[in-house]
Design an enzyme around this catalytic site. Structure first.
Site, PDB file in Angstrom:
ATOM      1  N   TYR A 271      33.338 -10.032-117.809  1.00 30.12           N
ATOM      2  CA  TYR A 271      32.063  -9.592-118.391  1.00 30.12           C
ATOM      3  C   TYR A 271      32.196  -8.941-119.764  1.00 30.12           C
ATOM      4  CZ  TYR A 271      30.307 -10.680-113.775  1.00 30.12           C
ATOM      5  OH  TYR A 271      29.983 -11.341-112.621  1.00 30.12           O
TER       6      TYR A 271
ATOM      7  N   PRO B 286      20.884  -7.201-110.811  1.00 29.77           N
ATOM      8  CA  PRO B 286      21.745  -6.255-110.105  1.00 29.77           C
ATOM      9  C   PRO B 286      23.169  -6.166-110.643  1.00 29.77           C
ATOM     10  CG  PRO B 286      21.181  -8.145-108.714  1.00 29.77           C
ATOM     11  CD  PRO B 286      20.305  -8.212-109.922  1.00 29.77           C
TER      12      PRO B 286
ATOM     13  N   ALA C 234      23.303 -11.845-109.699  1.00 27.64           N
ATOM     14  CA  ALA C 234      23.535 -12.578-108.443  1.00 27.64           C
ATOM     15  C   ALA C 234      22.258 -13.224-107.897  1.00 27.64           C
ATOM     16  CB  ALA C 234      24.158 -11.652-107.405  1.00 27.64           C
TER      17      ALA C 234
ATOM     18  N   ARG D  82      32.853  -3.144-113.950  1.00 25.84           N
ATOM     19  CA  ARG D  82      33.036  -4.539-113.517  1.00 25.84           C
ATOM     20  C   ARG D  82      34.232  -5.137-114.260  1.00 25.84           C
ATOM     21  NH1 ARG D  82      27.415  -7.676-112.461  1.00 25.84           N
ATOM     22  NH2 ARG D  82      28.757  -8.839-111.022  1.00 25.84           N
TER      23      ARG D  82
HETATM   24  C1  DQA Z   1      26.143 -13.068-114.221  1.00 26.11           C
HETATM   25  C2  DQA Z   1      26.833 -14.140-113.353  1.00 26.11           C
HETATM   26  C3  DQA Z   1      26.441 -13.958-111.897  1.00 26.11           C
HETATM   27  O1  DQA Z   1      27.087 -14.952-111.107  1.00 26.11           O
HETATM   28  C4  DQA Z   1      26.878 -12.606-111.400  1.00 26.11           C
HETATM   29  O2  DQA Z   1      26.449 -12.420-110.057  1.00 26.11           O
HETATM   30  C5  DQA Z   1      26.440 -11.492-112.257  1.00 26.11           C
HETATM   31  C6  DQA Z   1      26.430 -11.672-113.710  1.00 26.11           C
HETATM   32  C7  DQA Z   1      26.629 -13.122-115.688  1.00 26.11           C
HETATM   33  O3  DQA Z   1      25.958 -12.527-116.519  1.00 26.11           O
HETATM   34  O4  DQA Z   1      27.671 -13.705-115.972  1.00 26.11           O
HETATM   35  O5  DQA Z   1      26.167 -10.382-111.786  1.00 26.11           O
HETATM   36  O6  DQA Z   1      24.752 -13.318-114.220  1.00 26.11           O
END
Ligand code: DQA
Length: 143
Positions: A22, A9, A76, A17
């Protein structure tokens, strides 16, 4: 060899984001980068994204039935989806958990992964390169 890359998600919204967490790639750019890294390692990557737990479980069942290696960023769901964990456990081919960020360096609720215990290994914190490193790991595992 085909591999399935599963993104959970909110990953299709990388453009809005936090880029300090990210990175700067939007989702389409991430997909291109993953396909390219896979191909450099001899894989044909089918890259999919869903915000829906049931859809992701269905894709993991497909990999379990077809013995298809998996790279998965459960996003998540990493932190609480026992259903995705149980589905991941059914995959007997290598399954690599990846994250763009390093969840262990972030909020406490991100410190738990219910997926890691059934993954072949986890790669986190290298931005989009986490996926490229996972492709290298799969190549090493599968020869
Ligand atoms: C994530 C880290 C998770 O905690 C977060 O909810 C994400 C992305 C990452 O790629 O760093 O949506 O998986």
């Amino acid at each position: 060899m085909k591999i399935l890359v599963i993104n959970g998600p909110n990953l299709a919204r990388l453009d809005i984001r936090d880029s300090s967490i990210y990175g700067d790639l939007n989702y389409n750019e991430l997909v291109m980068m993953i396909k390219n890294a896979a191909s450099l390692n001899g894989f044909d990557a089918d890259v999919r994204q869903s915000d829906d737990e049931a859809t992701i479980i269905g894709w993991l069942h497909e990999c379990a039935d077809g013995n298809i290696p998996v790279i998965i960023n459960p996003a998540a769901f990493t932190h609480y989806s026992y259903a995705i964990r149980d589905a991941a456990e059914l995959v007997k081919a290598p399954l690599i958990e990846v994250h763009l960020s390093n969840p262990l360096a972030r909020e406490e609720f991100r410190h738990t992964s219910v997926i890691s215990g059934v993954a072949t290994g986890t790669i986190a914190g290298f931005g989009p390169n986490s996926y490229a490193l996972a492709c290298v790991a799969l190549k090493n595992l599968l020869g």
